[in-house]
Design an enzyme around this catalytic site. Structure first.
Site, mmCIF file in Angstrom:
data_model
loop_
_atom_site.group_PDB
_atom_site.id
_atom_site.type_symbol
_atom_site.label_atom_id
_atom_site.label_comp_id
_atom_site.label_asym_id
_atom_site.label_seq_id
_atom_site.Cartn_x
_atom_site.Cartn_y
_atom_site.Cartn_z
ATOM 1 N N LYS A 39 0.556 -0.800 0.001
ATOM 2 C CA LYS A 39 -0.180 -0.120 0.073
ATOM 3 C C LYS A 39 0.455 1.447 0.251
ATOM 4 O O LYS A 39 0.636 2.853 -0.608
ATOM 5 C CB LYS A 39 -0.306 0.157 1.270
ATOM 6 C CG LYS A 39 -1.712 0.753 1.997
ATOM 7 C CD LYS A 39 -2.747 1.267 2.776
ATOM 8 C CE LYS A 39 -1.974 1.623 4.449
ATOM 9 N NZ LYS A 39 -1.155 3.149 4.985
ATOM 10 N N ASN A 40 1.773 1.286 0.428
ATOM 11 C CA ASN A 40 2.880 2.512 1.360
ATOM 12 C C ASN A 40 3.957 2.934 -0.069
ATOM 13 O O ASN A 40 4.420 4.202 -0.060
ATOM 14 C CB ASN A 40 3.323 2.382 2.761
ATOM 15 C CG ASN A 40 2.545 2.817 3.405
ATOM 16 O OD1 ASN A 40 0.726 2.915 3.119
ATOM 17 N ND2 ASN A 40 2.902 2.675 4.892
ATOM 18 N N ARG A 113 -3.867 10.320 3.467
ATOM 19 C CA ARG A 113 -3.451 11.338 3.616
ATOM 20 C C ARG A 113 -2.665 11.684 2.368
ATOM 21 O O ARG A 113 -1.638 11.986 1.946
ATOM 22 C CB ARG A 113 -2.574 11.068 4.569
ATOM 23 C CG ARG A 113 -3.021 11.264 5.864
ATOM 24 C CD ARG A 113 -1.774 10.368 7.527
ATOM 25 N NE ARG A 113 -0.251 11.603 6.781
ATOM 26 C CZ ARG A 113 0.336 12.964 7.596
ATOM 27 N NH1 ARG A 113 -1.056 13.322 8.340
ATOM 28 N NH2 ARG A 113 1.079 13.590 7.294
ATOM 29 N N CYS A 137 -5.237 6.841 9.379
ATOM 30 C CA CYS A 137 -5.237 6.938 10.384
ATOM 31 C C CYS A 137 -5.021 8.198 11.357
ATOM 32 O O CYS A 137 -4.208 9.185 11.433
ATOM 33 C CB CYS A 137 -4.518 6.137 10.270
ATOM 34 S SG CYS A 137 -4.893 4.383 9.749
ATOM 35 N N ARG A 142 0.221 14.192 13.029
ATOM 36 C CA ARG A 142 0.038 13.884 12.570
ATOM 37 C C ARG A 142 0.430 14.704 11.131
ATOM 38 O O ARG A 142 0.087 14.864 10.034
ATOM 39 C CB ARG A 142 -0.657 13.009 11.651
ATOM 40 C CG ARG A 142 -0.416 11.090 11.665
ATOM 41 C CD ARG A 142 -1.540 9.925 11.297
ATOM 42 N NE ARG A 142 -0.477 10.165 10.146
ATOM 43 C CZ ARG A 142 -0.475 8.384 8.970
ATOM 44 N NH1 ARG A 142 -1.859 8.656 8.942
ATOM 45 N NH2 ARG A 142 0.336 8.281 7.781
ATOM 46 N N ASP A 326 3.706 0.162 12.066
ATOM 47 C CA ASP A 326 2.775 -0.573 11.240
ATOM 48 C C ASP A 326 3.224 -1.901 11.959
ATOM 49 O O ASP A 326 2.091 -3.062 11.498
ATOM 50 C CB ASP A 326 2.887 -0.441 10.410
ATOM 51 C CG ASP A 326 2.608 0.647 10.526
ATOM 52 O OD1 ASP A 326 1.848 1.422 10.237
ATOM 53 O OD2 ASP A 326 3.651 1.207 9.040
ATOM 54 N N VAL A 348 7.290 6.498 16.748
ATOM 55 C CA VAL A 348 6.770 7.102 15.563
ATOM 56 C C VAL A 348 6.304 7.830 16.019
ATOM 57 O O VAL A 348 6.001 8.810 15.454
ATOM 58 C CB VAL A 348 6.954 6.339 14.537
ATOM 59 C CG1 VAL A 348 6.779 6.913 13.826
ATOM 60 C CG2 VAL A 348 8.421 5.345 14.331
ATOM 61 N N ARG A 434 -8.625 0.010 3.999
ATOM 62 C CA ARG A 434 -8.236 0.754 2.954
ATOM 63 C C ARG A 434 -6.272 0.174 3.600
ATOM 64 O O ARG A 434 -5.803 -0.150 1.844
ATOM 65 C CB ARG A 434 -7.712 1.870 4.587
ATOM 66 C CG ARG A 434 -8.898 2.767 4.995
ATOM 67 C CD ARG A 434 -8.012 3.654 5.475
ATOM 68 N NE ARG A 434 -6.532 4.103 5.186
ATOM 69 C CZ ARG A 434 -6.543 4.789 5.699
ATOM 70 N NH1 ARG A 434 -6.038 4.964 6.837
ATOM 71 N NH2 ARG A 434 -4.805 5.334 5.536
HETATM 72 C C1 EPZ Z 1 4.125 6.745 6.450
HETATM 73 O O1 EPZ Z 1 3.389 7.311 7.066
HETATM 74 C C2 EPZ Z 1 3.070 5.640 5.864
HETATM 75 N N1 EPZ Z 1 1.864 5.838 5.424
HETATM 76 C C3 EPZ Z 1 2.348 4.999 7.829
HETATM 77 O O2 EPZ Z 1 1.563 3.599 7.380
HETATM 78 C C4 EPZ Z 1 3.986 4.188 8.457
HETATM 79 O O3 EPZ Z 1 3.126 4.587 9.798
HETATM 80 C C5 EPZ Z 1 4.672 5.307 8.290
HETATM 81 O O4 EPZ Z 1 5.258 5.814 6.613
HETATM 82 C C6 EPZ Z 1 6.067 5.433 9.047
HETATM 83 O O5 EPZ Z 1 6.538 4.405 8.733
HETATM 84 C C7 EPZ Z 1 1.895 5.639 4.418
HETATM 85 O O6 EPZ Z 1 3.561 5.435 3.207
HETATM 86 C C8 EPZ Z 1 0.441 6.017 2.959
HETATM 87 P P1 EPZ Z 1 5.875 9.982 8.054
HETATM 88 P P2 EPZ Z 1 3.323 9.348 7.215
HETATM 89 O O7 EPZ Z 1 5.571 11.191 7.980
HETATM 90 O O8 EPZ Z 1 4.594 9.040 5.762
HETATM 91 C C9 EPZ Z 1 6.050 12.735 11.999
HETATM 92 C C10 EPZ Z 1 0.476 2.545 7.793
HETATM 93 O O9 EPZ Z 1 -1.070 1.801 8.540
HETATM 94 N N2 EPZ Z 1 6.163 14.574 10.661
HETATM 95 O O10 EPZ Z 1 7.195 8.816 8.231
HETATM 96 O O11 EPZ Z 1 2.616 10.251 6.857
HETATM 97 C C11 EPZ Z 1 4.642 12.544 12.465
HETATM 98 O O12 EPZ Z 1 3.405 13.071 12.900
HETATM 99 C C12 EPZ Z 1 0.580 3.837 7.860
HETATM 100 O O13 EPZ Z 1 0.069 2.083 7.098
HETATM 101 C C13 EPZ Z 1 5.977 16.039 11.251
HETATM 102 O O14 EPZ Z 1 5.961 15.948 12.213
HETATM 103 O O15 EPZ Z 1 4.875 9.104 8.046
HETATM 104 C C14 EPZ Z 1 5.459 10.899 12.792
HETATM 105 O O16 EPZ Z 1 5.114 11.241 14.092
HETATM 106 C C15 EPZ Z 1 -0.394 4.199 9.465
HETATM 107 N N3 EPZ Z 1 5.135 16.146 9.919
HETATM 108 C C16 EPZ Z 1 6.736 10.723 12.432
HETATM 109 O O17 EPZ Z 1 6.793 12.069 11.826
HETATM 110 C C17 EPZ Z 1 4.918 16.178 8.939
HETATM 111 O O18 EPZ Z 1 5.375 16.931 8.137
HETATM 112 C C18 EPZ Z 1 7.059 9.576 10.828
HETATM 113 O O19 EPZ Z 1 5.740 10.525 10.333
HETATM 114 C C19 EPZ Z 1 5.382 15.121 8.382
HETATM 115 C C20 EPZ Z 1 5.492 14.006 9.663
#
Ligand code: EPZ
Length: 454
Positions: A39-40, A113, A137, A142, A326, A348, A434
């Site tokens: 998915k990702n 997202r 989610c 986020r 995850d 995370v 999803r």
């Molecule tokens: C991706 O989310 C995945 N989603 C998530 O999978 C996964 O848990 C996550 O990466 C971590 O591996 C998709 O790929 C669609 P991040 P993403 O930006 O990109 C903070 C699932 O169940 N952050 O790496 O949104 C954030 O709040 C989903 O398949 C900021 O502060 O994750 C978090 O604490 C859920 N500001 C951390 O970084 C920003 O602008 C990591 O988020 C962006 C992120």
């Protein structure tokens, strides 16, 4: 199979999310499931197709509602999307990309997202972009500040509106020096998708290096991009003026694979996950080995089983190559069946243990420490937002009436219900679509005893 099911016609908003399962647990799950593309990666590769001047073919696309949302958003922007012959293959033709009507885009608000990743490609193709309010989610704040800061560095002008974000690039997009405060997956993808066609070179520091990101880099290279990476999370992107379509088979879904592994272990069954590969799951497999669970790596997949008494473990979630966030929710269900104490440090997201309340209701012994737990040596540097869960087992679980909160937590509720003695009512299971393709069919094939009751 159709890649554009009920969920797509609703823009991903409903998608049968109200569905209720009556699950009679206490049966070992046995058999084979096949995992397709991640998915990702798949959803991001679909967005990348927007950057090409010619059509792309993406293979092993799973039938999940996040794919339907992205497909629908691409279609409202003039991208022709159709099944491409082989099972799970999509043809994405971006030759007639056009600005979408605000109402059409708005219909996707709150659905996922992924739309934030349309920013760079739409700015390159159309000079402007409107991104609806984001969904995904509910597992913490986020925010998207890293995304917007990076886009501004490329030269984008960002205007926040009540219903979303409008972007323009009056002077075009130019290569930039970007240092992410945290190796965010989404922000790294944002930079990649914007930098590949920006004028000049982009240097990205503190980039995420998840296998799905490496696969997105492979997709972009097929399209004509020039991307190299150096040690210590540094990625260099030399912008090119034109990209073509790609033909790509998506990397397998390691989150789905880990979920079925946990289901096999929790229910004391045996599941062969066809399509799972060892390399991308090394960290997960190391943790399984410490619990005493069994796995057998084969050429075409991995077989998972409990294989005797389970032992408690300590796990810290982290960015790749650490233990993925995850993976922790399904694993916690298996850990309720382990002897002794397990500790899971979530570093995370700031709110990813809400799903454990239902497990406690079912008889699990889990204590959540909302501000983390200071004990023992740590591998991952302590983060201010972290929490910890302490799971003491083994505990027998009993059926309950539960409502799934999010994608991975929801999957975990279903495994818990399948592990529990007696009948459970599990509500809101549509959300699981999803990220888990053909979910109910796979459960049936593994011998799960359930009915769809609403
Ligand atoms: C991706 O989310 C995945 N989603 C998530 O999978 C996964 O848990 C996550 O990466 C971590 O591996 C998709 O790929 C669609 P991040 P993403 O930006 O990109 C903070 C699932 O169940 N952050 O790496 O949104 C954030 O709040 C989903 O398949 C900021 O502060 O994750 C978090 O604490 C859920 N500001 C951390 O970084 C920003 O602008 C990591 O988020 C962006 C992120």
């Amino acid at each position: 199979m159709t890649l554009l099911g009920e969920t797509a016609t609703t823009g991903g908003r409903k998608g049968g999310e109200g569905e209720v399962l009556a699950i009679r647990g206490g049966r070992a799950l046995r058999g084979t499931v096949e995992v397709l593309g991640a998915k990702n990666l798949v959803t991001k590769a679909m967005v990348a197709a927007l950057l090409g001047e010619s059509p792309s073919v993406l293979r092993d696309v799973p039938d999940i509602s996040d794919v339907a949302v992205v497909r629908s958003l691409l279609e409202v922007h003039g991208v022709r999307v159709e099944e491409a012959g082989e099972r799970g293959a999509l043809l994405l033709d971006p030759r007639d990309v056009e600005s979408a009507h605000m109402e059409e885009i708005d219909a996707h608000a709150g659905a996922s997202r992924i739309p934030i990743l349309f920013c760079g490609p739409l700015l390159h193709r159309l000079g402007q972009a409107f991104i609806p309010d984001l969904g995904g989610c509910r597992i913490g704040d986020r925010p998207i500040d890293f995304h917007l800061d990076a886009l501004r560095k490329f030269g984008a002008v960002v205007e926040k509106l009540p219903s979303g974000i409008r972007l323009s690039a009056p002077r075009g997009l130019h290569g930039a020096n970007i240092h992410l405060p945290y190796p965010s997956v989404g922000a790294t993808e944002q930079v990649l998708l914007t930098a590949v066609r920006a004028e000049g070179t982009t240097e990205l520091r503190n980039a995420a290096i998840e296998p799905e990101i490496m696969d997105l880099i492979a997709v972009l290279q097929k399209m004509g991009a020039i991307i190299s990476y150096e040690p210590n999370r540094v990625v260099l992107i030399e912008g090119v003026p034109r990209l073509e379509g790609y033909d790509h088979r998506a990397i397998f879904d390691r989150n789905e694979a880990a979920s079925w592994a946990s289901a096999a272990i929790a229910t004391d069954g045996e599941i062969f996950v066809a399509g799972a590969q060892q390399q991308e799951m090394l960290t997960f497999l190391n943790v399984l080995r410490k619990t005493g669970a069994g796995f057998e790596i084969r050429e075409d997949g991995i077989l998972f089983r409990r294989g005797g008494d389970l032992r408690g473990v300590t796990v810290e979630t982290d960015v790749h190559p650490g233990f993925m966030t995850d993976w922790q929710q399904p694993l916690i269900v298996a850990l309720t069946q382990a002897q002794g104490r397990s500790v899971v440090h979530e570093t995370v997201y700031e709110n990813r243990f809400g799903f454990t309340q239902a497990l406690v209701q079912m008889g699990a012994d889990i204590t959540v420490y909302p501000h983390g737990l200071q004990e023992g040596p740590r591998r991952v540097p302590r983060r201010s937002l972290e929490q910890a869960a302490v799971i003491t087992g083994p505990t027998s679980l009993r059926g309950a009436d539960i409502t799934v909160p999010d994608l991975r937590g929801g999957y975990s509720h279903v495994i818990a219900a399948l592990t529990a003695e007696g009948e459970s009512t599990v509500r809101n299971i549509g959300i699981i679509r999803r990220g888990y393709a053909d979910f109910l069919d796979k459960l049936s094939a593994l011998g799960a005893d359930f009915d769809v009751v609403g």
